[in-house]
Design a protein around this motif. Sequence first.
Motif, PDB file in Angstrom:
ATOM      1  N   GLN A  20      25.455 -22.388  33.301  1.00 24.68           N
ATOM      2  CA  GLN A  20      26.854 -22.102  32.958  1.00 24.68           C
ATOM      3  C   GLN A  20      27.810 -23.008  33.735  1.00 24.68           C
ATOM      4  OE1 GLN A  20      27.682 -17.875  32.152  1.00 24.68           O
ATOM      5  NE2 GLN A  20      29.224 -18.128  33.741  1.00 24.68           N
ATOM      6  N   PHE A  21      27.474 -23.297  34.992  1.00 26.82           N
ATOM      7  CA  PHE A  21      28.319 -24.182  35.795  1.00 26.82           C
ATOM      8  C   PHE A  21      28.314 -25.594  35.219  1.00 26.82           C
ATOM      9  CE2 PHE A  21      28.356 -20.873  38.971  1.00 26.82           C
ATOM     10  CZ  PHE A  21      29.592 -21.052  39.571  1.00 26.82           C
TER      11      PHE A  21
ATOM     12  N   GLN B 101      30.506 -26.302  32.228  1.00 22.60           N
ATOM     13  CA  GLN B 101      31.950 -26.039  32.338  1.00 22.60           C
ATOM     14  C   GLN B 101      32.705 -27.181  33.016  1.00 22.60           C
ATOM     15  OE1 GLN B 101      33.478 -21.948  32.256  1.00 22.60           O
ATOM     16  NE2 GLN B 101      31.810 -21.543  33.663  1.00 22.60           N
TER      17      GLN B 101
ATOM     18  N   ILE C 298      35.587 -26.722  25.589  1.00 22.93           N
ATOM     19  CA  ILE C 298      34.946 -25.490  25.123  1.00 22.93           C
ATOM     20  C   ILE C 298      34.540 -25.572  23.642  1.00 22.93           C
ATOM     21  CG2 ILE C 298      37.096 -24.252  24.524  1.00 22.93           C
ATOM     22  CD1 ILE C 298      34.032 -22.728  26.296  1.00 22.93           C
TER      23      ILE C 298
ATOM     24  N   GLN D 254      23.293 -20.901  22.965  1.00 26.08           N
ATOM     25  CA  GLN D 254      23.246 -20.080  24.171  1.00 26.08           C
ATOM     26  C   GLN D 254      21.928 -19.325  24.247  1.00 26.08           C
ATOM     27  OE1 GLN D 254      26.312 -17.066  24.427  1.00 26.08           O
ATOM     28  NE2 GLN D 254      26.266 -17.089  26.656  1.00 26.08           N
TER      29      GLN D 254
ATOM     30  N   TRP E  61      22.531 -22.753  28.517  1.00 26.93           N
ATOM     31  CA  TRP E  61      22.987 -23.330  27.247  1.00 26.93           C
ATOM     32  C   TRP E  61      22.125 -24.546  26.954  1.00 26.93           C
ATOM     33  CZ3 TRP E  61      27.385 -21.320  24.667  1.00 26.93           C
ATOM     34  CH2 TRP E  61      28.045 -20.291  25.360  1.00 26.93           C
TER      35      TRP E  61
ATOM     36  N   ASN F  66      30.888 -13.861  28.339  1.00 25.01           N
ATOM     37  CA  ASN F  66      30.412 -15.244  28.301  1.00 25.01           C
ATOM     38  C   ASN F  66      29.550 -15.579  27.091  1.00 25.01           C
ATOM     39  OD1 ASN F  66      31.730 -15.489  30.696  1.00 25.01           O
ATOM     40  ND2 ASN F  66      29.925 -15.512  31.980  1.00 25.01           N
TER      41      ASN F  66
ATOM     42  N   TYR G 201      38.333 -22.135  28.003  1.00 24.21           N
ATOM     43  CA  TYR G 201      37.622 -20.898  28.299  1.00 24.21           C
ATOM     44  C   TYR G 201      36.786 -21.100  29.551  1.00 24.21           C
ATOM     45  CZ  TYR G 201      35.529 -16.478  26.627  1.00 24.21           C
ATOM     46  OH  TYR G 201      35.143 -15.154  26.451  1.00 24.21           O
ATOM     47  N   ILE G 202      37.020 -20.283  30.550  1.00 22.66           N
ATOM     48  CA  ILE G 202      36.224 -20.334  31.773  1.00 22.66           C
ATOM     49  C   ILE G 202      35.331 -19.098  31.816  1.00 22.66           C
ATOM     50  CG2 ILE G 202      36.301 -20.181  34.304  1.00 22.66           C
ATOM     51  CD1 ILE G 202      38.968 -21.749  34.168  1.00 22.66           C
ATOM     52  N   MET G 203      34.045 -19.350  32.043  1.00 18.91           N
ATOM     53  CA  MET G 203      33.109 -18.235  32.164  1.00 18.91           C
ATOM     54  C   MET G 203      32.938 -17.900  33.635  1.00 18.91           C
ATOM     55  SD  MET G 203      30.299 -19.404  29.311  1.00 18.91           S
ATOM     56  CE  MET G 203      30.393 -21.182  29.538  1.00 18.91           C
ATOM     57  N   LYS G 204      33.256 -16.678  34.008  1.00 21.39           N
ATOM     58  CA  LYS G 204      33.090 -16.265  35.406  1.00 21.39           C
ATOM     59  C   LYS G 204      31.604 -16.165  35.737  1.00 21.39           C
ATOM     60  CE  LYS G 204      37.327 -13.476  35.758  1.00 21.39           C
ATOM     61  NZ  LYS G 204      37.867 -12.096  35.699  1.00 21.39           N
ATOM     62  N   PRO G 205      31.172 -16.466  36.964  1.00 23.41           N
ATOM     63  CA  PRO G 205      32.017 -16.871  38.088  1.00 23.41           C
ATOM     64  C   PRO G 205      32.458 -18.329  37.967  1.00 23.41           C
ATOM     65  CG  PRO G 205      29.709 -16.880  38.740  1.00 23.41           C
ATOM     66  CD  PRO G 205      29.752 -16.373  37.333  1.00 23.41           C
ATOM     67  N   PHE G 206      33.570 -18.631  38.628  1.00 27.45           N
ATOM     68  CA  PHE G 206      34.121 -19.980  38.535  1.00 27.45           C
ATOM     69  C   PHE G 206      34.372 -20.521  39.932  1.00 27.45           C
ATOM     70  CE2 PHE G 206      38.430 -18.811  39.762  1.00 27.45           C
ATOM     71  CZ  PHE G 206      38.476 -17.463  39.447  1.00 27.45           C
TER      72      PHE G 206
END
Lengths: 295, 121
Positions: free
Chosen positions: A157-158, A161, A166, A175, A180, B85, B101-106
């Motif tokens: 996820q990190f 991003q 997005i 997903q 992902w 998420n 869109y930010i998915m936590k945790p960030f």
Amino acid sequence: MTSNEYDYLRKLLKDRSGLVLSADKQYLVESRLLPIARRLGLTKLSELVPKLKVPGAEPLIVEVVEAMTTNESFFFRDKVPFDHFRETVVPALLAARAQERRIRIWCAAASTGQEPYSIAMCVKEMAAKLAGWRIEIIGTDLSVEVLEKAKAGVYSQFEVQRGLPINMLVKYFVQSGETWQIAPELRAMVQYRPLNLLVDFAHLGNFDVIFCRNVLIYFDQPTKIDVLVRLARITPADGFLMLGAAETVVGLTDTFRPVPERRGLCVPTKGDAKAAPAKPKAPESPRLAVAAGGR
Amino acid sequence: MKTCLVVDDSSVIRKVARRILEGLEFAITEAEDGEQALSECQRELPDAVLLDWNMPRMDGYEFLRALRRLPGGDRPKVVFCTTENDVAHIARALHAGANEYIMKPFDKDIVEAKFQEVGLI
């Protein structure tokens, strides 16, 4: 670790990967290689060095080199090179390759795949213009381990991003719980091969675009020049080379020259000779005019 | 200085987001839920909204729909920041007019990357 041991590691890394470490980078070597030493049950890095010298040490040497040369990557890193690709490179090649309708792209330091997949996404986004074209994307890296990750195309996820818009995530990834994965159609667009830039790469063939970003900065000057000269040999006169923001060909080689106002983007100078063979003051080449008018 | 409205029912998240965004030179206002956020926006539209999804009274999704109906409400860049998420939530948010869109945790890098993406940095 004694200075002799550090010097041994520096030479090993320089010979195997071109990585040049200054005398003050011992901390970096320790932070990267201590996990390997610990895994082998060793308490200190100095105990690792003798193990690299014995017969049959090749797998360990490869592991050490990979640990030192693997660097963080993320999607659309630095953004600007991908703007150049969309706005300058592809339009120029659409004109230059109208007959062949084929573009070959090489990511020379593909790492864990973010760069080649970013290019694949750009290509997908330009599908209307590139309909009927064959786009080949080859990703190479010294590290077999990172290429395995690249092929799998699975990211945390990190990782998805940082730099990835997005809408691209929704469009080009599948997903799976917390991770992902690059969609199969995008994964199929990129081929991966292990390759050391220090050895001959002519067998890969010619490329219309070469991404060689943030690699040369780790090499000493003769190695930079050698790699650039060999890259020029496999870049057609109307091809492109994309370097990192902190890298340049100026002062190293005249086989490429930077494209004005397109940071990191270079073109082979053999294209200049064709554009203006005899005039002492050559007018701007058609290719450069395309590049300059791309925005 | 650009302005950002941080909307989250967690004071801890608001505090963390404030610290990150102030470091990126945004002037911050805060709201605890969608209703408060909407009042803030009716008073003055910010340049950006960092928006949680699940909140009491009015959730982030309803707030976003209401914001986009306000005069000039299409102007603020809205960046969701949520534990929702999954692709379905992301797609709904984009459809309702979210910009990122930010998915936590960030962390700071992610917030910075997303605000760059929407053109505010």
